[in-house]
Design a protein around this motif. Structure first.
Motif, short mmCIF file in Angstrom:
data_model
loop_
_atom_site.label_atom_id
_atom_site.label_comp_id
_atom_site.label_asym_id
_atom_site.label_seq_id
_atom_site.Cartn_x
_atom_site.Cartn_y
_atom_site.Cartn_z
N LYS A 26 69.54 36.22 -2.05
CA LYS A 26 69.05 35.67 -3.31
C LYS A 26 67.57 35.83 -3.53
O LYS A 26 66.85 36.32 -2.59
N ASP A 27 66.97 35.32 -4.48
CA ASP A 27 65.64 35.63 -5.00
C ASP A 27 64.87 34.96 -3.69
O ASP A 27 65.07 33.76 -3.43
N ILE A 28 63.66 35.39 -3.32
CA ILE A 28 62.74 35.02 -2.16
C ILE A 28 61.49 34.51 -3.06
O ILE A 28 61.19 35.08 -3.85
N GLN A 29 61.24 33.29 -2.56
CA GLN A 29 59.86 32.71 -3.07
C GLN A 29 58.93 33.22 -2.19
O GLN A 29 58.47 32.55 -1.29
N TRP A 30 58.40 34.43 -2.62
CA TRP A 30 57.21 34.93 -1.92
C TRP A 30 55.94 34.24 -1.73
O TRP A 30 55.14 34.06 -0.95
N ASP A 31 55.80 33.12 -2.67
CA ASP A 31 54.50 32.78 -2.92
C ASP A 31 54.43 31.32 -2.23
O ASP A 31 53.39 30.50 -2.27
N ALA A 32 55.52 30.95 -1.36
CA ALA A 32 55.46 29.73 -0.20
C ALA A 32 54.10 29.83 0.18
O ALA A 32 53.74 30.58 0.98
N PRO A 33 53.55 28.74 0.48
CA PRO A 33 52.45 28.53 1.52
C PRO A 33 52.42 28.63 2.76
O PRO A 33 53.69 28.36 3.35
N TYR A 38 47.25 31.02 10.66
CA TYR A 38 46.46 32.63 10.87
C TYR A 38 45.76 32.99 9.68
O TYR A 38 44.90 33.97 9.62
N GLY A 39 46.13 32.59 8.33
CA GLY A 39 45.58 32.77 7.23
C GLY A 39 45.80 34.32 6.92
O GLY A 39 46.98 34.95 6.97
N ASP A 40 44.75 35.01 6.24
CA ASP A 40 44.98 36.46 6.06
C ASP A 40 44.84 37.23 7.58
O ASP A 40 44.97 38.43 7.14
N GLN A 41 45.00 36.71 8.69
CA GLN A 41 44.90 37.24 10.08
C GLN A 41 46.36 37.57 10.61
O GLN A 41 46.54 37.69 11.83
N TYR A 42 47.19 36.93 9.87
CA TYR A 42 48.76 37.04 10.30
C TYR A 42 49.08 38.40 10.90
O TYR A 42 49.74 38.45 12.13
N PHE A 43 48.90 39.53 10.30
CA PHE A 43 49.23 40.91 10.62
C PHE A 43 47.85 41.46 10.66
O PHE A 43 47.20 41.73 9.83
N MET A 158 60.13 34.98 9.78
CA MET A 158 60.19 34.12 11.17
C MET A 158 60.63 32.83 10.44
O MET A 158 60.75 32.04 11.38
N ALA A 159 60.37 32.55 9.14
CA ALA A 159 60.96 31.15 8.67
C ALA A 159 62.48 31.01 9.03
O ALA A 159 62.77 30.06 8.81
N HIS A 160 63.29 32.18 8.84
CA HIS A 160 64.50 32.11 9.24
C HIS A 160 65.08 32.12 10.61
O HIS A 160 65.87 31.41 11.01
#
Length: 304
Positions: A26-33, A38-43, A158-160
């Motif tokens: 199903k459609d993924i809500q990519w913009d979930a906060p 980590y902010g922009d240092q997640y990866f 990771m949310a799953h």
């Protein structure tokens, strides 16, 4: 007669292995906060490199564009060193430049310093990020299927279910008929690729969860803490350096393993950080197999 109980639905998240249907279907809500802190240092990414003066700015710029928050660049004996080429990225803090002595790792892996570099990067910098990606300078992460960024994909996975790492399959590229290096960068000049599944494209590289990864076993894969393991983009467990079920729906690595004929000849002379040298016959093998046209990266860049 007592009413029959309705069968219970299968859990959305498999306990051990298998496809996560509600993630893919199903459609993924990519913009979930993001709420992981980590902010922009997640990866971030770890790169061991030697004498890649012509391509390093494109590689750094591209991976910044797909979501890397930082790059740890281990310069393994470049002449001249690469820091001057990347001066602006060093000053901004996006690239941390580590000039490694040529004998680094001699005690642990005398002929395979790459493994010591990867393990050092994880030990020194892993705590600052949730994920670290380990690629070579001729490998580019390419987003597919509407994926907006690498950290967005990792956060949704990771949310799953917590994962030990995400493995990403290769797609190999030939010389596209170039005997000499063309102007304009790698991504825009090399578009002749092999089939999706070959004996080479089953190989993977790893984006490792820094909480669960323990040690680099080879350039392709890691050991993990008990109960954790690497998966592909569909949550199928992958142990070792190969994923036979080649999948590139969300993300793929474009591996520009040849580039031009002159580039490849220089690679043969240079060798690699695993102590190996590929023969010239490999150039002709891959170039012969690269009969398909892959255009996903042609619109990307250029990166200053």
């Amino acid at each position: 007669e007592e009413p029959k109980e309705e069968p219970k639905p299968e859990p959305a998240v498999p306990a051990v292995n298998g496809e996560l249907t509600d993630f893919d279907g199903k459609d993924i809500q990519w913009d979930a906060p993001a709420t992981d802190g980590y902010g922009d240092q997640y990866f971030a990414m770890c790169l061991a490199v030697k004498n890649q003066h012509a391509d390093i700015r494109e590689w750094v710029g591209h991976h910044k564009a797909v979501g890397a928050g930082k790059i740890y660049l281990y310069d393994h004996g470049s002449e001249p060193p690469l820091d001057d080429i990347l001066k602006d990225h060093l000053e901004s803090g996006f690239v941390k430049y580590i000039q490694q002595p040529l004998d680094f790792g001699n005690k642990t892996h005398p002929k395979r310093p790459l493994l010591d570099i990867y393990n050092d990067c994880m030990e020194q910098f892993g705590k600052s990020h949730q994920f670290l990606g380990f690629l070579d300078s001729d490998e580019f992460l390419i987003l597919e299927g509407g994926t907006p960024s690498v950290p967005a994909l990792l956060r949704r996975m990771m949310a799953h279910r917590p994962i030990g790492g995400l493995v990403v399959n290769w797609r190999l590229f030939g010389s596209s008929g170039h005997h000499y290096r063309p102007e304009g960068g790698v991504l825009r000049n090399f578009n002749k690729c092999t089939a999706k599944k070959t004996k080479h494209t089953i190989h993977v590289k790893t984006i490792a969860n820094t909480d669960q990864a323990m040690q680099a076993v080879g350039p392709h894969h890691w050991n993990y803490k008990p109960g954790f393991f690497a998966v592909n983009e569909h949550f199928k467990r992958v142990d070792g350096p190969q994923n036979e079920d080649v999948t590139t729906d969300r993300i793929v690595i474009h591996h520009y393993i040849l580039k031009s004929l002159m580039d490849y000849m220089a690679k043969v002379v240079r060798g690699n950080a695993m102590g190996g040298r590929k023969p010239m016959g490999f150039f002709y093998e891959i170039d012969k197999e690269a009969t398909e046209t892959c255009t996903q990266a042609l619109k990307l860049g250029p990166y200053d």
